[in-house]
Design a protein around this motif. Structure first.
Motif, PDB file in Angstrom:
ATOM      1  N   ILE A 168       2.289  -2.896   9.661  1.00  0.00           N
ATOM      2  CA  ILE A 168       2.845  -2.788   8.462  1.00  0.00           C
ATOM      3  C   ILE A 168       2.736  -1.544   7.820  1.00  0.00           C
ATOM      4  O   ILE A 168       1.901  -0.807   7.666  1.00  0.00           O
ATOM      5  N   PRO A 169       4.207  -0.738   7.805  1.00  0.00           N
ATOM      6  CA  PRO A 169       4.195   0.471   7.303  1.00  0.00           C
ATOM      7  C   PRO A 169       3.809   0.574   5.799  1.00  0.00           C
ATOM      8  O   PRO A 169       3.808  -0.228   5.061  1.00  0.00           O
ATOM      9  N   ALA A 170       3.319   1.852   5.382  1.00  0.00           N
ATOM     10  CA  ALA A 170       3.164   1.772   3.948  1.00  0.00           C
ATOM     11  C   ALA A 170       4.467   1.619   3.138  1.00  0.00           C
ATOM     12  O   ALA A 170       5.628   1.783   3.501  1.00  0.00           O
ATOM     13  N   GLY A 171       3.993   0.978   1.867  1.00  0.00           N
ATOM     14  CA  GLY A 171       5.181   0.549   1.154  1.00  0.00           C
ATOM     15  C   GLY A 171       5.821  -0.633   1.284  1.00  0.00           C
ATOM     16  O   GLY A 171       6.690  -1.153   0.369  1.00  0.00           O
ATOM     17  N   VAL A 172       5.634  -1.511   2.259  1.00  0.00           N
ATOM     18  CA  VAL A 172       6.084  -2.775   2.599  1.00  0.00           C
ATOM     19  C   VAL A 172       5.200  -3.860   2.224  1.00  0.00           C
ATOM     20  O   VAL A 172       4.207  -3.877   2.308  1.00  0.00           O
ATOM     21  N   VAL A 173       5.963  -4.672   1.153  1.00  0.00           N
ATOM     22  CA  VAL A 173       5.520  -5.895   0.631  1.00  0.00           C
ATOM     23  C   VAL A 173       5.037  -6.963   1.533  1.00  0.00           C
ATOM     24  O   VAL A 173       5.943  -7.238   2.651  1.00  0.00           O
TER      25      VAL A 173
ATOM     26  N   SER B 266       4.966  -7.479  -7.774  1.00  0.00           N
ATOM     27  CA  SER B 266       5.592  -7.874  -8.985  1.00  0.00           C
ATOM     28  C   SER B 266       4.638  -8.201 -10.035  1.00  0.00           C
ATOM     29  O   SER B 266       3.378  -8.784  -9.771  1.00  0.00           O
ATOM     30  N   PRO B 267       4.712  -8.186 -11.319  1.00  0.00           N
ATOM     31  CA  PRO B 267       6.298  -7.613 -11.701  1.00  0.00           C
ATOM     32  C   PRO B 267       6.311  -6.324 -11.209  1.00  0.00           C
ATOM     33  O   PRO B 267       5.504  -5.555 -10.781  1.00  0.00           O
ATOM     34  N   PRO B 268       7.510  -5.489 -11.724  1.00  0.00           N
ATOM     35  CA  PRO B 268       7.633  -4.214 -11.308  1.00  0.00           C
ATOM     36  C   PRO B 268       6.584  -3.327 -11.965  1.00  0.00           C
ATOM     37  O   PRO B 268       5.746  -3.656 -12.994  1.00  0.00           O
ATOM     38  N   VAL B 269       6.221  -2.128 -11.125  1.00  0.00           N
ATOM     39  CA  VAL B 269       5.175  -1.456 -11.573  1.00  0.00           C
ATOM     40  C   VAL B 269       5.033  -0.919 -12.954  1.00  0.00           C
ATOM     41  O   VAL B 269       4.203  -0.827 -13.485  1.00  0.00           O
ATOM     42  N   TRP B 270       6.207  -0.619 -13.520  1.00  0.00           N
ATOM     43  CA  TRP B 270       6.482  -0.143 -14.749  1.00  0.00           C
ATOM     44  C   TRP B 270       6.034  -1.250 -15.978  1.00  0.00           C
ATOM     45  O   TRP B 270       5.083  -0.849 -16.835  1.00  0.00           O
ATOM     46  N   VAL B 271       6.174  -2.428 -15.455  1.00  0.00           N
ATOM     47  CA  VAL B 271       5.698  -3.505 -16.209  1.00  0.00           C
ATOM     48  C   VAL B 271       4.297  -3.828 -16.250  1.00  0.00           C
ATOM     49  O   VAL B 271       3.504  -3.844 -17.276  1.00  0.00           O
TER      50      VAL B 271
ATOM     51  N   HIS C 143       0.809  -1.037  -0.067  1.00  0.00           N
ATOM     52  CA  HIS C 143       0.041  -0.081  -0.066  1.00  0.00           C
ATOM     53  C   HIS C 143       0.779   0.956  -0.093  1.00  0.00           C
ATOM     54  O   HIS C 143       1.548   1.303   0.864  1.00  0.00           O
ATOM     55  N   PRO C 144       0.820   2.217  -1.183  1.00  0.00           N
ATOM     56  CA  PRO C 144       2.027   3.038  -1.088  1.00  0.00           C
ATOM     57  C   PRO C 144       1.831   4.144  -0.064  1.00  0.00           C
ATOM     58  O   PRO C 144       2.910   4.649   0.287  1.00  0.00           O
ATOM     59  N   ALA C 145       0.715   4.324   0.316  1.00  0.00           N
ATOM     60  CA  ALA C 145       0.496   5.602   1.225  1.00  0.00           C
ATOM     61  C   ALA C 145      -0.220   5.246   2.313  1.00  0.00           C
ATOM     62  O   ALA C 145      -0.801   6.109   3.229  1.00  0.00           O
ATOM     63  N   GLN C 146      -0.565   3.940   2.734  1.00  0.00           N
ATOM     64  CA  GLN C 146      -1.237   3.615   3.865  1.00  0.00           C
ATOM     65  C   GLN C 146      -0.429   2.625   4.829  1.00  0.00           C
ATOM     66  O   GLN C 146       0.253   1.775   4.231  1.00  0.00           O
ATOM     67  N   ARG C 147      -0.422   2.792   6.105  1.00  0.00           N
ATOM     68  CA  ARG C 147      -0.034   1.645   6.906  1.00  0.00           C
ATOM     69  C   ARG C 147      -1.280   1.002   7.564  1.00  0.00           C
ATOM     70  O   ARG C 147      -2.398   1.296   7.619  1.00  0.00           O
TER      71      ARG C 147
ATOM     72  N   TYR D  16      -3.679   0.155  -3.575  1.00  0.00           N
ATOM     73  CA  TYR D  16      -3.058  -1.351  -3.515  1.00  0.00           C
ATOM     74  C   TYR D  16      -2.392  -1.542  -4.764  1.00  0.00           C
ATOM     75  O   TYR D  16      -2.569  -1.125  -6.033  1.00  0.00           O
ATOM     76  N   ARG D  17      -1.121  -2.197  -4.616  1.00  0.00           N
ATOM     77  CA  ARG D  17      -0.134  -2.521  -5.933  1.00  0.00           C
ATOM     78  C   ARG D  17       0.268  -4.054  -5.550  1.00  0.00           C
ATOM     79  O   ARG D  17       0.843  -4.012  -4.540  1.00  0.00           O
TER      80      ARG D  17
END
Length: 187
Positions: A79-84, A149-154, A46-50, A145-146
């Protein structure tokens, strides 16, 4: 309190205890019930959520940053923001987890859509949206939500190619969700 949403594929139930509208967007509070032997969802972040979790019953297995740990009744997890991460119930009894997400953003709408897609038969046997459906849903909820994998650009390239084809097939970026067997309007 809302009627719990149920994913008919995974068996997970979610009850919204306090929605973003109730907290000025600061917080989403839920109770998640996971059946024994549930499958792990896709690793995501979660890019901006904990998120904060407290196990109320049973146990859950959590994989975070490549390491797995079992959390039992009474234990908490942050779980901090950005942690898989991903979590599931590998145990033999039902697990119940108190779950808080800060800020709420559109997480409730994302979850209602995901559960609605499962109820409408638009998911895989593991309970995840099909790739054409994901090409519409995930960009809409990228702030919440992201996939890891695969990388975000893919993902962006694949989704951009697949989205028009998914629309031609009649798929939509958002769906109403089933809540307790009754259709509820997505937020």
């Amino acid at each position: 309190m809302n009627t719990p949403m149920r994913n008919p594929i995974t068996g997970q139930e979610l009850e919204i205890l306090r929605g973003g509208e109730d907290t000025g967007g600061e917080l989403l509070v839920m109770r998640s019930t996971l059946r024994p032997g549930s499958l792990p969802p896709s690793p995501h972040f979660h890019p901006a959520q904990r998120e904060d979790f407290r196990v109320e019953q049973g146990e859950i297995t959590v994989r975070m940053e490549g390491a797995s740990r079992v959390y039992r009744k009474g234990e908490t997890l942050h779980i901090p923001a950005g942690v898989v991460h991903n979590m599931w119930n590998a145990g033999r009894e039902v697990a119940v987890v108190h779950w808080e997400t800060r800020p709420a953003l559109r997480t409730e709408a994302f979850l209602r859509n995901a559960f609605g897609l499962a109820a409408d038969g638009k998911c895989t046997a593991q309970g995840t949206p099909t790739l054409p459906q994901a090409s519409l849903l995930l960009p809409r909820f990228a702030a919440e939500y992201r996939l890891a994998s695969p990388p975000v650009w893919v993902q962006r390239i694949v989704f951009a190619v697949l989205a028009p084809l998914a629309r031609l097939r009649g798929l939509k970026p958002e769906y109403p969700a089933y809540a307790g067997g009754t259709r509820a309007r997505s937020t």
